[in-house]
Design a protein around this motif. Sequence first.
Motif, mmCIF file in Angstrom:
data_model
loop_
_atom_site.group_PDB
_atom_site.id
_atom_site.type_symbol
_atom_site.label_atom_id
_atom_site.label_comp_id
_atom_site.label_asym_id
_atom_site.label_seq_id
_atom_site.Cartn_x
_atom_site.Cartn_y
_atom_site.Cartn_z
ATOM 1 N N MET A 190 0.829 -1.208 0.000
ATOM 2 C CA MET A 190 0.000 0.000 0.000
ATOM 3 C C MET A 190 0.866 1.261 0.000
ATOM 4 O O MET A 190 0.653 2.190 -0.758
ATOM 5 N N GLU A 191 1.876 1.236 0.844
ATOM 6 C CA GLU A 191 2.696 2.430 1.059
ATOM 7 C C GLU A 191 3.618 2.680 -0.144
ATOM 8 O O GLU A 191 3.758 3.812 -0.594
ATOM 9 N N ASN A 192 4.237 1.607 -0.633
ATOM 10 C CA ASN A 192 4.977 1.617 -1.902
ATOM 11 C C ASN A 192 5.867 2.847 -2.098
ATOM 12 O O ASN A 192 5.772 3.550 -3.106
ATOM 13 N N GLY A 193 6.696 3.137 -1.075
ATOM 14 C CA GLY A 193 7.655 4.237 -1.204
ATOM 15 C C GLY A 193 7.118 5.601 -0.826
ATOM 16 O O GLY A 193 7.828 6.594 -0.940
ATOM 17 N N TYR A 194 5.890 5.673 -0.379
ATOM 18 C CA TYR A 194 5.299 6.977 -0.052
ATOM 19 C C TYR A 194 5.218 7.210 1.450
ATOM 20 O O TYR A 194 4.356 7.932 1.933
ATOM 21 N N TYR A 195 6.129 6.585 2.210
ATOM 22 C CA TYR A 195 6.186 6.815 3.656
ATOM 23 C C TYR A 195 6.972 8.093 3.919
ATOM 24 O O TYR A 195 8.051 8.298 3.356
ATOM 25 N N VAL A 196 6.438 8.954 4.791
ATOM 26 C CA VAL A 196 7.168 10.179 5.165
ATOM 27 C C VAL A 196 7.067 10.355 6.682
ATOM 28 O O VAL A 196 6.117 9.858 7.305
ATOM 29 N N PRO A 197 8.005 11.066 7.310
ATOM 30 C CA PRO A 197 7.875 11.357 8.743
ATOM 31 C C PRO A 197 6.590 12.144 8.996
ATOM 32 O O PRO A 197 6.127 12.886 8.116
ATOM 33 N N ILE A 198 6.042 12.015 10.202
ATOM 34 C CA ILE A 198 4.710 12.598 10.452
ATOM 35 C C ILE A 198 4.689 14.117 10.251
ATOM 36 O O ILE A 198 3.719 14.649 9.698
ATOM 37 N N ASP A 199 5.745 14.818 10.648
ATOM 38 C CA ASP A 199 5.702 16.283 10.495
ATOM 39 C C ASP A 199 5.624 16.672 9.011
ATOM 40 O O ASP A 199 4.924 17.620 8.640
ATOM 41 N N THR A 200 6.312 15.918 8.168
ATOM 42 C CA THR A 200 6.244 16.177 6.713
ATOM 43 C C THR A 200 4.834 15.908 6.207
ATOM 44 O O THR A 200 4.262 16.700 5.434
ATOM 45 N N ALA A 201 4.255 14.790 6.659
ATOM 46 C CA ALA A 201 2.896 14.435 6.209
ATOM 47 C C ALA A 201 1.910 15.534 6.579
ATOM 48 O O ALA A 201 1.097 15.970 5.748
ATOM 49 N N VAL A 202 1.989 15.988 7.809
ATOM 50 C CA VAL A 202 1.035 16.996 8.291
ATOM 51 C C VAL A 202 1.215 18.326 7.545
ATOM 52 O O VAL A 202 0.243 18.988 7.188
ATOM 53 N N LYS A 203 2.468 18.682 7.251
ATOM 54 C CA LYS A 203 2.729 19.966 6.562
ATOM 55 C C LYS A 203 2.292 19.923 5.098
ATOM 56 O O LYS A 203 1.834 20.917 4.555
ATOM 57 N N GLU A 204 2.463 18.765 4.446
ATOM 58 C CA GLU A 204 2.230 18.705 2.992
ATOM 59 C C GLU A 204 0.795 18.385 2.614
ATOM 60 O O GLU A 204 0.378 18.644 1.491
#
Length: 304
Positions: A190-204
């Motif tokens: 599912m994730e297939n290379g699209y994992y990011v740290p939580i702060d990045t996820a929340v900002k983007e």
Amino acid sequence: MNHLLTIDTLEPELVDHLLQRAQHVIDDNFNFPVPKEKRFVANLFYEPSTRTKFSFEIAEKRLGLHVLNFEAEGSSVQKGESLYDTVRTLEAIGANVVVIRHNQDQYFNELKGIGIPILNAGDGCGNHPTQSLLDLLTIRQEFIVLQGLTVAIIGDVRHSRVARSNASLLRKMGANVLFSGPEQWMDDEMENGYYVPIDTAVKEADVVMMLRIQHERHRNGMDLMKEEYHQRYGLTVEREKMMKSQSIILHPAPVNRGVEIASELVESDRSRIFKQMNNGVAVRMAVLNWSLQFEEVGSNGIIT
Ligand code: CP
């Protein structure tokens, strides 16, 4: 036969149609022409549910359906009757459609040969198609265009049927999907290379979708204390301040307040969590209407 088992079988054109129909239902204050024919729907919930079970039931009653609520505890399941024989029985005695939630992934593979529509209300860690449709409706009400939108799905991804169905639907409809949360709870496929740290996820993200820890699907308990999880992987009050000005918060609920999301954010201006639930009734009305073919259905599966 208009089953709804997974998102994968839905063409974007049909998704658009179901969401438009659901939006009309909302705009029309949930009024819907009630068909004259007597039709029966059986709700089989082998796993606990509040939102899905009762929003299906309200949707069914708004459509004028006669509702059979099946309780596994008081049924012949206790005598060892299989899921197939249970559904075959309900079909034989006159149910026109079944809504099923079950803890077994892809339980519906056992139901080949059933001659009435099956609507999947959640299978184990597998799929939750009506949840993804209502999530998509909530996102579209906000942003209208999905192409290029970024949705971050954060938390217990591997055990979440909501994450699986949403990733599939959002990608199909042109959105970018990011994942975050404990790395040991990610799902490679599912994730297939699209994992990011939580702060990045929340900002983007334009949409921050938080997930509940699915304790019931974990073999080993969580090795983090709730407060530690909240600080490392949760949507804290501090992280919410990093979100883009127009970004919104979704959560399929039930919510563990203070764990995956700060309690005060659940009903904050950014939150659409209770709106998701309201949209769920309209989406389930549209799906029931389509599955029962109350109206003419074209070869593309679209009601005309
Ligand atoms: N979101 C959802 O499926 O909630 P329930 O488990 O209460 O149905």
